[in-house]
Each structure stands twice: as C-alpha cells, then as structure tokens.
Design a protein around this motif. Structure first.
Motif, short mmCIF file in Angstrom:
data_model
loop_
_atom_site.label_atom_id
_atom_site.label_comp_id
_atom_site.label_asym_id
_atom_site.label_seq_id
_atom_site.Cartn_x
_atom_site.Cartn_y
_atom_site.Cartn_z
N LYS A 60 -20.45 11.33 21.13
CA LYS A 60 -20.33 10.17 21.61
C LYS A 60 -19.85 9.37 20.38
N ILE A 61 -19.11 8.40 20.64
CA ILE A 61 -18.59 7.48 19.47
C ILE A 61 -18.57 5.92 19.98
N LYS A 62 -18.62 5.11 19.07
CA LYS A 62 -18.33 3.59 19.47
C LYS A 62 -17.74 3.04 18.57
N THR A 63 -16.53 2.41 18.71
CA THR A 63 -15.64 1.65 17.80
C THR A 63 -14.93 0.57 18.39
N LYS A 64 -14.13 -0.17 17.41
CA LYS A 64 -13.56 -1.25 17.80
C LYS A 64 -11.79 -0.82 18.32
N ILE A 65 -11.55 -1.70 19.39
CA ILE A 65 -10.16 -1.17 19.79
C ILE A 65 -9.55 -2.88 19.82
N THR A 66 -8.39 -2.93 19.43
CA THR A 66 -7.63 -4.26 19.47
C THR A 66 -6.50 -3.79 20.40
N LEU A 67 -6.49 -4.89 21.51
CA LEU A 67 -5.42 -4.90 22.47
C LEU A 67 -4.54 -6.19 22.45
N VAL A 68 -3.25 -6.25 22.66
CA VAL A 68 -2.33 -7.41 22.83
C VAL A 68 -1.50 -6.73 23.93
N GLU A 69 -0.90 -7.75 24.52
CA GLU A 69 -0.01 -7.63 25.75
C GLU A 69 1.31 -8.30 25.29
N ASN A 70 2.42 -7.61 25.23
CA ASN A 70 3.75 -8.34 25.00
C ASN A 70 4.81 -7.51 25.57
N ALA A 71 5.46 -8.35 26.13
CA ALA A 71 6.73 -7.84 26.99
C ALA A 71 6.20 -6.78 28.14
N GLY A 72 5.31 -6.91 28.67
CA GLY A 72 4.81 -5.84 29.75
C GLY A 72 4.31 -4.66 29.20
N LYS A 73 4.09 -4.70 27.80
CA LYS A 73 3.39 -3.40 27.15
C LYS A 73 2.15 -3.95 26.79
N VAL A 74 1.21 -2.96 26.68
CA VAL A 74 -0.19 -3.12 25.78
C VAL A 74 -0.22 -2.24 24.76
N ILE A 75 -0.20 -2.87 23.48
CA ILE A 75 -0.49 -2.43 22.27
C ILE A 75 -1.98 -2.35 22.00
N ALA A 76 -2.25 -0.87 21.95
CA ALA A 76 -3.61 -0.61 21.62
C ALA A 76 -3.93 0.18 20.24
N THR A 77 -4.76 -0.38 19.29
CA THR A 77 -4.82 0.02 18.00
C THR A 77 -6.49 0.27 17.60
N SER A 78 -6.59 1.17 17.10
CA SER A 78 -8.29 1.41 16.73
C SER A 78 -8.22 2.30 15.20
N ASN A 79 -9.10 1.88 14.51
CA ASN A 79 -9.39 2.75 13.37
C ASN A 79 -10.93 3.07 13.10
N PHE A 80 -11.34 4.37 12.96
CA PHE A 80 -12.75 4.77 12.84
C PHE A 80 -12.66 5.81 11.87
N SER A 81 -13.89 6.47 11.64
CA SER A 81 -13.94 7.58 10.75
C SER A 81 -15.02 8.74 11.36
N VAL A 82 -14.56 10.04 11.08
CA VAL A 82 -15.44 11.04 11.65
C VAL A 82 -15.64 11.88 10.48
N LYS A 83 -16.65 12.97 10.72
CA LYS A 83 -17.07 13.72 9.72
C LYS A 83 -16.78 15.03 10.27
N SER A 84 -16.13 15.83 9.14
CA SER A 84 -15.55 17.23 9.81
C SER A 84 -16.90 18.03 10.10
N LYS A 85 -17.95 17.99 9.37
CA LYS A 85 -19.17 18.73 9.78
C LYS A 85 -19.68 18.35 11.03
N ASP A 86 -19.46 17.17 11.75
CA ASP A 86 -20.05 16.65 13.09
C ASP A 86 -19.16 17.51 14.27
#
Length: 181
Positions: free
Chosen positions: A127-153
């Motif tokens: 399970k992860i919890k992060t932030k996502i940024t959404l913006v609607e422009n010209a009929g499209k939704v742009i979704a961006t997000s940044n987060f970190s994971v650990k290889s050992k997980d």
C-alpha cells in the motif's frame, strides 16, 4: 421494434455519458536510483498505460518492465535480468483511488490530491499513499506524481558488490496525458 431499439440506444448513450473514463497508452514513468557523484542509474518508460475514472476517482496504471530504457544497453540488460527479473515479473501495476476527488472542481488550475492504493512491483504488493496533481486542459487531464520506493520493500536484491552505487530511496515520477475514450 423501433421502440426497443430507441430505448436500447438511449441506455447505451446514457451509459457512455455517465462513464467518464480517461486513458492513455503513452504515459511516462521515470525512476532514478542514482547516488550523487556516481554512475546514473535511471530508466524511462514512455509506453505506460493508465485509466482514470473521473466519476469515481479510481486510478489504475500499468508498466511493462522491459519497456524501461536506459542510457546504457548493458544497464538495461542487468535491470531486466538480474534485478527486476522481467521474464518472471513482466509488469508493475498500481490500483488505487484519489481521495475526495470531485470532477466538477477539475479545471485549468493544477490541483493536488491524495492518491492511495496498491503498488505491485517484482511480484510484491504494498500500500502506498502519495500526492497526485491533476489539471484539465483542452479536454485532456494531465496527471503527475512523484514518490519514492525502496528496492528491499519489493524483494529486489542488489548485490553487495554494487549496493553502494544504488540509492536506498528510488525516486519515481509519473506523467500521464489522459483522454476520454
């Protein structure tokens, strides 16, 4: 007969209008496991798929592991064969939901939301919890997000011989341009 056809078409049209699914098959996922002043360990996948349901806030993404590209073909080979075992674990997935999403508030202004769900990498789901940024422009939704994971997980083993070259926290960024389908 005409009446049945009209009712059926009306139901189908209503369902199409109620369905607010947006999608892409050319999303970009990047990761960076580089340590400062050492060899760059970074890959980019420009063929990730994503479906976003504006009616429910459900957000699903899939990336084929072999689609990550690197500056060095040798690094790409090691990534697929030794670390990610892409023949055994061919994809990474995320299935989640954007908390308190309201499609009526989606507009040309970047808005940040909480995104929570299950991330599966290398056959391990967390399970992860992060932030996502959404913006609607010209009929499209742009979704961006940044987060970190650990290889050992995710049970990704880094040999001790090269372990100091890998960052413990691997930075992941998502960039999806979603269109109605």
């Amino acid at each position: 007969m005409k009446r049945i056809l009209i009712v059926a078409l009306s139901l189908l049209a209503g369902e199409a209008m109620m369905s607010q699914k947006m999608m892409t098959r050319s999303g970009e996922i990047k990761f960076d496991a580089s340590m400062p002043d050492l060899v760059e360990i970074a890959g980019t996948n420009t063929g990730a798929s994503c479906i976003f349901d504006k009616a429910t806030g459900e957000f699903v993404a899939l990336a084929l592991i072999k689609s990550f590209k690197f500056k060095s073909p040798l690094m790409e080979e090691h990534f697929n064969e030794n670390y990610m075992e892409s023949s055994k674990f061919p994809k990474a997935t995320f299935k989640g939901k954007i908390d308190n999403f309201d499609a009526a508030k989606l507009n040309g202004t970047k808005t940040s939301y909480d995104l929570e769900g299950d991330l599966t990498i290398h056959g391990v789901t967390k399970k992860i919890k992060t932030k996502i940024t959404l913006v609607e422009n010209a009929g499209k939704v742009i979704a961006t997000s940044n987060f970190s994971v650990k290889s050992k997980d995710y049970a990704i083993e880094i040999p001790s011989l090269v372990k100091e070259k890998f960052a413990e926290n691997i930075k992941v960024s998502l960039d999806f341009s979603l269109e109605a389908k």
